[in-house]
Design an enzyme around this catalytic site. Structure first.
Site, PDB file in Angstrom:
ATOM      1  N   ARG A  16     -58.057 -54.123 -21.406  1.00  0.00           N
ATOM      2  CA  ARG A  16     -56.598 -53.968 -21.480  1.00  0.00           C
ATOM      3  C   ARG A  16     -55.996 -54.091 -20.077  1.00  0.00           C
ATOM      4  O   ARG A  16     -55.418 -55.104 -19.723  1.00  0.00           O
ATOM      5  CB  ARG A  16     -56.240 -52.619 -22.127  1.00  0.00           C
ATOM      6  CG  ARG A  16     -54.793 -52.552 -22.662  1.00  0.00           C
ATOM      7  CD  ARG A  16     -53.774 -52.246 -21.587  1.00  0.00           C
ATOM      8  NE  ARG A  16     -53.950 -50.937 -20.962  1.00  0.00           N
ATOM      9  CZ  ARG A  16     -53.223 -50.521 -19.926  1.00  0.00           C
ATOM     10  NH1 ARG A  16     -52.289 -51.311 -19.388  1.00  0.00           N
ATOM     11  NH2 ARG A  16     -53.450 -49.332 -19.398  1.00  0.00           N
ATOM     12  N   GLU A 146     -46.542 -43.085 -17.350  1.00  0.00           N
ATOM     13  CA  GLU A 146     -46.480 -44.203 -16.411  1.00  0.00           C
ATOM     14  C   GLU A 146     -45.712 -43.815 -15.141  1.00  0.00           C
ATOM     15  O   GLU A 146     -44.668 -43.159 -15.211  1.00  0.00           O
ATOM     16  CB  GLU A 146     -45.812 -45.406 -17.075  1.00  0.00           C
ATOM     17  CG  GLU A 146     -45.839 -46.658 -16.215  1.00  0.00           C
ATOM     18  CD  GLU A 146     -45.090 -47.812 -16.840  1.00  0.00           C
ATOM     19  OE1 GLU A 146     -45.219 -48.931 -16.320  1.00  0.00           O
ATOM     20  OE2 GLU A 146     -44.376 -47.601 -17.830  1.00  0.00           O
ATOM     21  N   THR A 179     -49.890 -45.490 -10.843  1.00  0.00           N
ATOM     22  CA  THR A 179     -49.593 -46.839 -11.324  1.00  0.00           C
ATOM     23  C   THR A 179     -49.567 -47.872 -10.212  1.00  0.00           C
ATOM     24  O   THR A 179     -50.018 -49.008 -10.399  1.00  0.00           O
ATOM     25  CB  THR A 179     -48.251 -46.844 -12.082  1.00  0.00           C
ATOM     26  OG1 THR A 179     -48.342 -45.895 -13.157  1.00  0.00           O
ATOM     27  CG2 THR A 179     -47.924 -48.210 -12.633  1.00  0.00           C
ATOM     28  N   HIS A 207     -55.905 -42.071 -14.033  1.00  0.00           N
ATOM     29  CA  HIS A 207     -55.900 -43.529 -14.129  1.00  0.00           C
ATOM     30  C   HIS A 207     -55.493 -44.095 -12.764  1.00  0.00           C
ATOM     31  O   HIS A 207     -54.309 -44.234 -12.475  1.00  0.00           O
ATOM     32  CB  HIS A 207     -54.908 -43.969 -15.218  1.00  0.00           C
ATOM     33  CG  HIS A 207     -54.827 -45.461 -15.396  1.00  0.00           C
ATOM     34  ND1 HIS A 207     -55.481 -46.113 -16.414  1.00  0.00           N
ATOM     35  CD2 HIS A 207     -54.154 -46.415 -14.709  1.00  0.00           C
ATOM     36  CE1 HIS A 207     -55.213 -47.404 -16.352  1.00  0.00           C
ATOM     37  NE2 HIS A 207     -54.406 -47.621 -15.315  1.00  0.00           N
ATOM     38  N   HIS A 209     -55.286 -46.781  -9.374  1.00  0.00           N
ATOM     39  CA  HIS A 209     -55.272 -48.177  -8.937  1.00  0.00           C
ATOM     40  C   HIS A 209     -55.689 -48.225  -7.477  1.00  0.00           C
ATOM     41  O   HIS A 209     -55.679 -47.207  -6.779  1.00  0.00           O
ATOM     42  CB  HIS A 209     -53.897 -48.805  -9.165  1.00  0.00           C
ATOM     43  CG  HIS A 209     -53.685 -49.241 -10.590  1.00  0.00           C
ATOM     44  ND1 HIS A 209     -53.812 -50.542 -10.998  1.00  0.00           N
ATOM     45  CD2 HIS A 209     -53.385 -48.526 -11.697  1.00  0.00           C
ATOM     46  CE1 HIS A 209     -53.582 -50.627 -12.300  1.00  0.00           C
ATOM     47  NE2 HIS A 209     -53.321 -49.402 -12.758  1.00  0.00           N
TER      48      HIS A 209
END
Length: 514
Positions: A16, A146, A179, A207, A209
């Site tokens: 994804r 997000e 994000t 999550h 990055h």
């Protein structure tokens, strides 16, 4: 401060978030194969495989993955990103046979206001409407906040108010993304600790990055602060600088934090190779764990230390990942590097011959040629059959070849002390070289014997830049004789073999006239 060992879930989002890498688009068949390998071989805990409502091909892939997952006992491990659109994303996921929705919500006030044009209260009402519908259709619901990293920094009241509205909604995982990859480990630890302290009954995923190259370090900080799950991708795929590397995260959590994981490390490299091939995005040779060079020792002193006592080995051993350690051959090689490679090939050489072979390796390495273990038998054979005859020396050589054009060769030769500058032409570079040599050798009453056979090969599994072995069989009148040349350029390999036959015959002529 030591962190107490506990189980950490790994959620892989290669299919994804990883597919948001520029130029990457997996086919339905590729998605299914990667999903199977992730769950069945690598044994990650969860996979995120698509975004709802993207395309018919995406729907086909998700349907096939879900059908397989149910058959193999992985139901509930397959997740799909959905949107705050009441019924549409939920229905799409249900039509694919899915059972988990990862709902994308706005974790920062700025995103909510400027992208959605809504107040927090309006957005919260929309979220709860979609969550209620998903739960009523028996979907498990996880929620992404997000841009949470910027939201926590710039509008913490928004984040806490949103969490207060959602904490009793039946959401399984609250997934906190960095994000834009803007956080440092200290910032991750502080903010994640606050979230865990304020909502101790909730499960938080991290999550990350990798925009600052801090994704793996940030994972460590999040786990130390209380994260129960971490998101990552194979080969760091993802938008911009990508996501956290699954290989790095898994190894660091085990080795540096003593965390318990489900995954089988022996399949990490195989998965990396599969994703590399399907994505078309090449893995850097020095990428930790999965790079082609990361278990190769180049410096001779390192090989020597390993030979004498494993001095340059660590817990990060290649055997963990179904790989093996290698010792590079080149200008920095020492005796130990050569010995390690000889052991691998089960070849035994005397000390004198090892010195000769090592000298050739260093010489080749000085000319920036890449030398592999597969090249070594060629080099050994060439060195061991070589005599130190120097009746003819090639001082310089320039060869040109072209399509539908005659090849030319320009040479500078030393023949028993006499210098020759000569040129030749022929049907190919080697033929032009022979023509030039024969012109020079007329003064010495010598002609290169005709060829009886000519064989060129590279090491098994070699690359286009591999060393080339040329074995020439010469018709020397009453007998056939073979010489061998080794060079990265096949024409020059043939030239090396030719110089050997000339030196051998000139030596014999000199002995007969002595």
């Amino acid at each position: 401060m030591a962190t107490k060992s506990r189980f950490i879930q790994l959620m892989d989002t290669t299919l994804r978030d990883g597919e948001q890498t520029q130029g990457v688009s997996f086919t339905p068949a590729e998605k299914v194969n990667i999903a199977k390998a992730l769950l069945q071989s690598l044994r990650v805990d969860r996979i995120e495989v698509a975004s709802a409502r993207v395309s018919a091909g995406e729907k086909e892939a998700v349907t096939n993955i879900n059908q397989w997952a149910k058959q193999e006992g992985f139901d509930g491990c397959v997740e799909v990103l959905g949107f705050v659109d009441h019924t549409r994303s939920v229905d799409w996921i249900l039509e694919t046979g899915g059972s988990v929705i990862n709902l994308l919500t706005k974790g920062s006030e700025k995103h909510c206001r400027e992208q959605l044009g809504k107040t927090r209260e309006q957005h919260t009402a929309d979220i709860l409407q979609t969550v209620d519908y998903a739960l009523s259709r028996s979907l498990k619901v996880n929620v992404y906040l997000e841009d949470w990293s910027n939201g926590y920094q710039n509008s913490p009241d928004y984040v806490y108010a949103l969490m207060d509205s959602l904490k009793e909604a039946g959401i399984s995982h609250f997934m906190l993304p960095d994000t834009l990859g803007v956080m440092s480990p200290d910032e991750v630890f502080t903010s994640f600790s606050d979230m865990c302290r304020c909502y101790p009954a909730l499960q938080f995923d991290f999550h990350p990055h990798n925009d600052y190259g801090l994704a793996t370090a940030n994972v460590m900080a999040a786990v130390r602060a209380g994260a129960t799950a971490v998101h990552c991708t194979v080969n760091c795929l993802g938008e911009r600088a990508g996501n956290a590397s699954l290989a790095e995260v898994a190894v660091v959590l085990r080795d540096k934090m003593n965390m318990q994981l489900s995954i089988d490390e022996t399949h990490i490299v195989r998965l990396s190779n599969m994703v590399e091939n399907f994505s078309g995005k090449r893995v850097a040779a020095n990428a930790p764990i999965v790079g082609s060079d990361v278990f190769t020792q180049t410096a001779g002193i390192h090989a020597d230390g390993d030979h004498k006592g494993g001095l340059y080995k660590s817990r990060l051993s290649p055997e963990r990942f179904s790989r093996s350690r290698s010792y590079a051959l080149g200008k920095m090689s020492g005796k130990a590097s050569l010995k390690k490679n000889l052991e691998l090939l089960e070849i035994d050489l005397s000390e004198e011959n090892q010195k000769k072979v090592l000298a050739r390796i260093v010489s080749l390495g000085d000319s920036k040629q890449t030398i592999t273990t597969d090249d070594l038998p060629f080099i050994i054979a060439d060195v061991l059959e070589s005599k130190n005859y120097q009746h003819i020396k090639l001082l310089n050589c320039f060869i040109t070849s072209g399509l539908h054009l005659e090849s030319t060769a320009s040479l500078r030769l030393d023949v028993n002390g006499a210098k020759h500058v000569i040129s030749g032409a022929g049907n190919g570079g080697f033929d032009a070289f022979i023509d030039a040599v024969n012109k020079a050798m007329k003064e010495h009453d010598y002609t290169v014997p005709p060829l009886a056979d000519y064989e060129v090969r590279i090491p098994k599994g070699g690359h286009t830049d591999a060393l080339t072995e040329c074995v020439i069989t010469w018709n020397c009148g009453s007998e056939l004789r073979k010489t061998r040349g080794v060079h990265a350029n096949q024409v020059f390999a043939a030239i090396m073999a030719t110089l050997k036959i000339i030196n051998m015959q000139l030596h014999e002529l000199n002995q007969n006239t002595a």
